[in-house]
Design an enzyme around this catalytic site. Structure first.
Site, PDB file in Angstrom:
ATOM      1  N   SER A 199      50.710 -90.828  76.073  1.00  0.00           N
ATOM      2  CA  SER A 199      49.413 -90.569  76.079  1.00  0.00           C
ATOM      3  C   SER A 199      49.016 -90.197  77.689  1.00  0.00           C
ATOM      4  CB  SER A 199      48.364 -91.644  75.662  1.00  0.00           C
ATOM      5  OG  SER A 199      48.569 -92.626  76.459  1.00  0.00           O
ATOM      6  N   LYS A 237      45.808 -96.660  81.057  1.00  0.00           N
ATOM      7  CA  LYS A 237      44.978 -95.573  80.780  1.00  0.00           C
ATOM      8  C   LYS A 237      43.838 -95.483  82.168  1.00  0.00           C
ATOM      9  CE  LYS A 237      45.563 -94.548  76.614  1.00  0.00           C
ATOM     10  NZ  LYS A 237      46.702 -95.088  76.255  1.00  0.00           N
TER      11      LYS A 237
END
Length: 231
Positions: free
Chosen positions: A152, A190
């Site tokens: 990701s 993230k």
């Protein structure tokens, strides 16, 4: 002689490498320079590469090295200046016959397991092994390392299997790449953004949606300062 846009882009890339250890995405460059399309960024990147200021690394997502800096940005990088990304050779790779030994001050960091660069996985707090990193990478404060699981964050130059170096902190600025603990049970890597009373955890891969959560469900556990990659 660089144009103003070329200089602005070089400065932006340099600052992001110094702050995050990874270069900005083309979208981030486009926004920073207030350009309408990525094609303008491609032209600027090509011009900087042709003039010897940067080098693009083949077969890697968003991998850019700064080779030198103009005087207006502090002159050429001093000896030892490198992006804070370590590309490690495989231990079985033969050393060239004329290779000279290089002494680097190294620091042993605990590898606390695997961190999800994808769907959050259960938080990990047990040391699996140790990894040596250059002392210049870690600076002050407490640090640890995590092995990346998932894709990701590939547009931030972070691949599955990389080892990320994290500085322990409970705070973050917008845009920082952090280790976030969700509901005290799931850990994920993230980009962090505060949106009013909520926290947005943004992936660097369009295949993943941004997660927006109440701030009381998210705790920052550390901020990315470096990355180690072994081939």
């Amino acid at each position: 002689m660089l144009t103003k846009k070329q200089l602005d882009l070089l400065e932006f890339i340099h600052k992001r490498l110094q702050a995050d250890g990874v270069p900005p995405s083309f979208d981030e460059m486009k926004l920073a320079l207030d350009l309408r399309s990525k094609s303008g960024i491609h032209r600027l990147i090509t011009a900087l590469e042709e003039r010897g200021f940067i080098r693009r690394l083949a077969h890697r997502a968003r991998a850019i090295e700064i080779v030198k800096l103009p005087e207006s940005l502090g002159g050429e990088p001093t000896v030892g200046f490198q992006p804070r990304v370590i590309d490690g050779d495989r231990p079985d790779r033969p050393r060239p016959a004329n290779a000279e030994p290089v002494t680097i001050h190294a620091v042993e960091l605990p590898v606390m397991g695997r961190i999800a660069a994808g769907v959050p996985i259960e938080a990990i707090s047990q040391v699996s092994h140790q990894v040596a990193v250059p002392g210049s990478m870690v600076g002050k404060g407490e640090h640890y390392a995590l092995e990346v699981k998932g894709d990701s964050m590939i547009e931030a130059g972070i691949n599955d299997g990389d080892v990320v170096v994290i500085r322990e902190t409970s705070t973050a600025d917008n845009g920082d790449i952090v280790v976030a603990l969700v509901d005290d049970s799931e850990a994920t890597l993230k980009r962090f953004f505060r949106r009013g009373a909520s926290i947005a955890l943004e992936a660097a891969n369009p295949a993943y949606e941004t997660r927006v959560l109440p701030s009381d469900r998210v705790r920052v556990q550390g901020r990315l300062v470096g990355l180690i990659r072994t081939y």
